[in-house]
Design a protein around this motif. Structure first.
Motif, PDB file in Angstrom:
ATOM      1  N   PRO A  53       0.798  -1.247   0.000  1.00  7.39           N
ATOM      2  CA  PRO A  53       0.000   0.000   0.000  1.00  7.39           C
ATOM      3  C   PRO A  53       0.824   1.287   0.000  1.00  7.39           C
ATOM      4  CG  PRO A  53      -0.742  -1.517   1.728  1.00  7.39           C
ATOM      5  CD  PRO A  53       0.557  -2.037   1.217  1.00  7.39           C
ATOM      6  N   TYR A  54       2.160   1.158   0.033  1.00  4.24           N
ATOM      7  CA  TYR A  54       2.984   2.359   0.182  1.00  4.24           C
ATOM      8  C   TYR A  54       4.007   2.492  -0.943  1.00  4.24           C
ATOM      9  CZ  TYR A  54       1.117   0.874   4.653  1.00  4.24           C
ATOM     10  OH  TYR A  54       0.282   0.387   5.638  1.00  4.24           O
ATOM     11  N   PRO A  55       3.541   2.748  -2.183  1.00 12.81           N
ATOM     12  CA  PRO A  55       4.473   2.778  -3.310  1.00 12.81           C
ATOM     13  C   PRO A  55       5.490   3.911  -3.244  1.00 12.81           C
ATOM     14  CG  PRO A  55       2.278   3.523  -3.991  1.00 12.81           C
ATOM     15  CD  PRO A  55       2.141   2.971  -2.605  1.00 12.81           C
ATOM     16  N   THR A  56       5.102   5.065  -2.678  1.00 14.47           N
ATOM     17  CA  THR A  56       6.036   6.197  -2.596  1.00 14.47           C
ATOM     18  C   THR A  56       7.134   5.884  -1.593  1.00 14.47           C
ATOM     19  OG1 THR A  56       4.075   7.581  -2.902  1.00 14.47           O
ATOM     20  CG2 THR A  56       6.153   8.711  -2.483  1.00 14.47           C
ATOM     21  N   ILE A  57       6.752   5.361  -0.433  1.00 16.60           N
ATOM     22  CA  ILE A  57       7.738   4.973   0.575  1.00 16.60           C
ATOM     23  C   ILE A  57       8.701   3.952  -0.018  1.00 16.60           C
ATOM     24  CG2 ILE A  57       8.047   3.695   2.737  1.00 16.60           C
ATOM     25  CD1 ILE A  57       5.443   4.965   3.765  1.00 16.60           C
ATOM     26  N   THR A  58       8.152   2.969  -0.720  1.00 13.92           N
ATOM     27  CA  THR A  58       8.960   1.889  -1.279  1.00 13.92           C
ATOM     28  C   THR A  58       9.944   2.412  -2.325  1.00 13.92           C
ATOM     29  OG1 THR A  58       7.094   0.411  -0.927  1.00 13.92           O
ATOM     30  CG2 THR A  58       8.832  -0.369  -2.390  1.00 13.92           C
ATOM     31  N   ARG A  59       9.458   3.260  -3.206  1.00 14.77           N
ATOM     32  CA  ARG A  59      10.307   3.818  -4.264  1.00 14.77           C
ATOM     33  C   ARG A  59      11.457   4.633  -3.668  1.00 14.77           C
ATOM     34  NH1 ARG A  59      10.641   8.792  -5.991  1.00 14.77           N
ATOM     35  NH2 ARG A  59       8.591   9.624  -5.415  1.00 14.77           N
ATOM     36  N   ILE A  60      11.139   5.495  -2.730  1.00 18.10           N
ATOM     37  CA  ILE A  60      12.167   6.354  -2.132  1.00 18.10           C
ATOM     38  C   ILE A  60      13.186   5.514  -1.371  1.00 18.10           C
ATOM     39  CG2 ILE A  60      12.608   8.177  -0.449  1.00 18.10           C
ATOM     40  CD1 ILE A  60       9.793   9.283  -1.109  1.00 18.10           C
ATOM     41  N   ASN A  61      12.698   4.536  -0.616  1.00 17.66           N
ATOM     42  CA  ASN A  61      13.600   3.664   0.142  1.00 17.66           C
ATOM     43  C   ASN A  61      14.599   2.975  -0.791  1.00 17.66           C
ATOM     44  OD1 ASN A  61      14.264   2.210   2.721  1.00 17.66           O
ATOM     45  ND2 ASN A  61      13.703   0.468   1.464  1.00 17.66           N
ATOM     46  N   LYS A  62      14.093   2.476  -1.898  1.00 20.28           N
ATOM     47  CA  LYS A  62      14.948   1.774  -2.872  1.00 20.28           C
ATOM     48  C   LYS A  62      16.017   2.721  -3.418  1.00 20.28           C
ATOM     49  CE  LYS A  62      14.397  -1.389  -6.781  1.00 20.28           C
ATOM     50  NZ  LYS A  62      14.745  -0.749  -8.065  1.00 20.28           N
ATOM     51  N   ALA A  63      15.608   3.946  -3.771  1.00 20.99           N
ATOM     52  CA  ALA A  63      16.560   4.917  -4.312  1.00 20.99           C
ATOM     53  C   ALA A  63      17.642   5.270  -3.287  1.00 20.99           C
ATOM     54  CB  ALA A  63      15.822   6.175  -4.755  1.00 20.99           C
ATOM     55  N   LEU A  64      17.239   5.393  -2.029  1.00 18.28           N
ATOM     56  CA  LEU A  64      18.199   5.762  -0.983  1.00 18.28           C
ATOM     57  C   LEU A  64      19.196   4.638  -0.728  1.00 18.28           C
ATOM     58  CD1 LEU A  64      15.667   7.488   1.406  1.00 18.28           C
ATOM     59  CD2 LEU A  64      17.576   8.633   0.258  1.00 18.28           C
ATOM     60  N   LEU A  65      18.714   3.387  -0.770  1.00 18.71           N
ATOM     61  CA  LEU A  65      19.614   2.263  -0.470  1.00 18.71           C
ATOM     62  C   LEU A  65      20.682   2.082  -1.535  1.00 18.71           C
ATOM     63  CD1 LEU A  65      17.147  -0.300   1.109  1.00 18.71           C
ATOM     64  CD2 LEU A  65      19.132   0.741   2.214  1.00 18.71           C
ATOM     65  N   GLU A  66      20.544   2.770  -2.666  1.00 17.38           N
ATOM     66  CA  GLU A  66      21.598   2.717  -3.677  1.00 17.38           C
ATOM     67  C   GLU A  66      22.769   3.633  -3.329  1.00 17.38           C
ATOM     68  OE1 GLU A  66      19.617   3.588  -7.356  1.00 17.38           O
ATOM     69  OE2 GLU A  66      18.419   1.748  -7.254  1.00 17.38           O
ATOM     70  N   LEU A  67      22.555   4.536  -2.377  1.00 13.79           N
ATOM     71  CA  LEU A  67      23.605   5.492  -2.028  1.00 13.79           C
ATOM     72  C   LEU A  67      24.571   4.883  -1.022  1.00 13.79           C
ATOM     73  CD1 LEU A  67      21.305   8.622  -1.628  1.00 13.79           C
ATOM     74  CD2 LEU A  67      22.623   7.943  -3.650  1.00 13.79           C
ATOM     75  N   GLU A  68      25.837   5.206  -1.173  1.00 17.44           N
ATOM     76  CA  GLU A  68      26.866   4.585  -0.355  1.00 17.44           C
ATOM     77  C   GLU A  68      26.655   4.812   1.138  1.00 17.44           C
ATOM     78  OE1 GLU A  68      30.908   5.804  -1.093  1.00 17.44           O
ATOM     79  OE2 GLU A  68      31.651   4.331   0.378  1.00 17.44           O
TER      80      GLU A  68
END
Lengths: 218, 191
Positions: A184-199
């Motif tokens: 139910p939380y696509p925005t949270i999921t998308r942002i989390n994924k993008a952040l986890l790519e950062l060192e």
């Protein structure tokens, strides 16, 4: 415990603590080298409660950061101090209204979700702890998803990493740990994924800390 | 909070909410006139510090955060401790969930939190929580002591908290904003 002879800041941290992880991300993003002293929140009834640690931090809380001759606890207070004294790169936007949004999202997670599913409270709740944790994370994420639809760009507020993002990632980690359905939380999921790519979000991860148990190590 | 057509800020507030009270104190201290809309159902989440920080940046006088960075960090640390470490664990919603044992639950978390707070205040306090100027930490303290009294927590072990709370309640901003004096205060609780 004495200050580090090198003069480097000292972070008292627990590998799995959301609050500690937020500060580890901030230190990594700002390129601040520091010494880490693990404090196990489970062992010996909680090492943060020892008389020895009380000397370090009268509030007996983890994380605690020894820096510039003072000791601070409370992750957001620590991050705001780092922001004021080591301003680059920014963790708070220059625009006052965007800055308020960053703080509002951070406060929502740090006061409205995490404390209601932290270690101490789940120990007290006992048997029904999974249900309890899921309830409060779900409530909190419903509100957060709605807020983020207004504020988010690539990250929580616009397109720059901010203090809100430092709060988001550890909370999603907890949500996964407590088997909360994130569909139910696509925005949270998308942002989390993008952040986890950062060192900075990787080096600070609970699976990569000095006190990470071997079976959880990445 | 929102803006009304008159341009005045609008505060959605519940008379007994610690969170609302903190913001009411800030508005009173800064002399900001506002319209109040009472709300019965509480939206928890503790975003009130974000509101107070915004007020501080946009209406900087009088100050609610010290100029000194280390003192400012101490103010935030104490505020965060109350707002994240004590209040959410004894707010309305959670006590409803806890049910029968709610008094014991509230007392447990307030006591734990006040033990830590008393210790840190011994290091930071002057006349108020941090030094001698009213700060955001004081706005957090008074509503939390009110809750402690409401849940019958024995305050004898916390002389610093008690002394500071007493000094703050003498100030007008802490009186006009008090739960017993709001538009939605029920008659039986009205001062």
């Amino acid at each position: 415990m004495a200050s580090s002879p090198s003069g480097k800041p000292v972070l008292y941290s627990y590998f799995r603590s959301s609050c500690s992880w937020r500060v580890r991300i901030a230190l990594a993003l700002k390129g601040i080298t520091y010494d880490q002293v693990p404090v196990n929140l489970l062992k010996d009834g909680g090492q943060q409660l020892t008389a020895e640690f009380q000397v370090v931090n009268p509030m007996q809380q983890v994380p605690a950061l020894k820096i510039d001759g003072i000791t601070l606890s409370q992750s957001l207070a620590i991050i705001e101090y780092l922001e004021e004294t080591r301003p680059n790169p920014r963790l708070l936007p220059q625009d006052q209204k965007k800055r308020a949004q960053v703080r509002m999202i951070s406060d929502h997670i740090v006061s409205g979700i995490q404390p209601l599913q932290n270690l101490a409270i789940l120990q007290r709740v006992g048997e029904k702890k999974l249900e309890w944790a899921q309830h409060y994370i779900t409530n909190g994420f419903q509100a957060l998803e709605r807020i983020l639809k207004h504020t988010a760009g690539r990250y929580c507020v616009g397109d720059e990493v901010s203090m809100a993002d430092l709060c988001l990632v550890p909370q999603v980690y907890n949500a996964e740990r407590y088997k909360v359905d994130l569909a139910p939380y696509p925005t949270i999921t998308r942002i989390n994924k993008a952040l986890l790519e950062l060192e900075a979000f990787q080096v600070s991860h609970p699976t990569k800390q000095p006190d990470t148990p071997p079976e959880l190590r990445a």
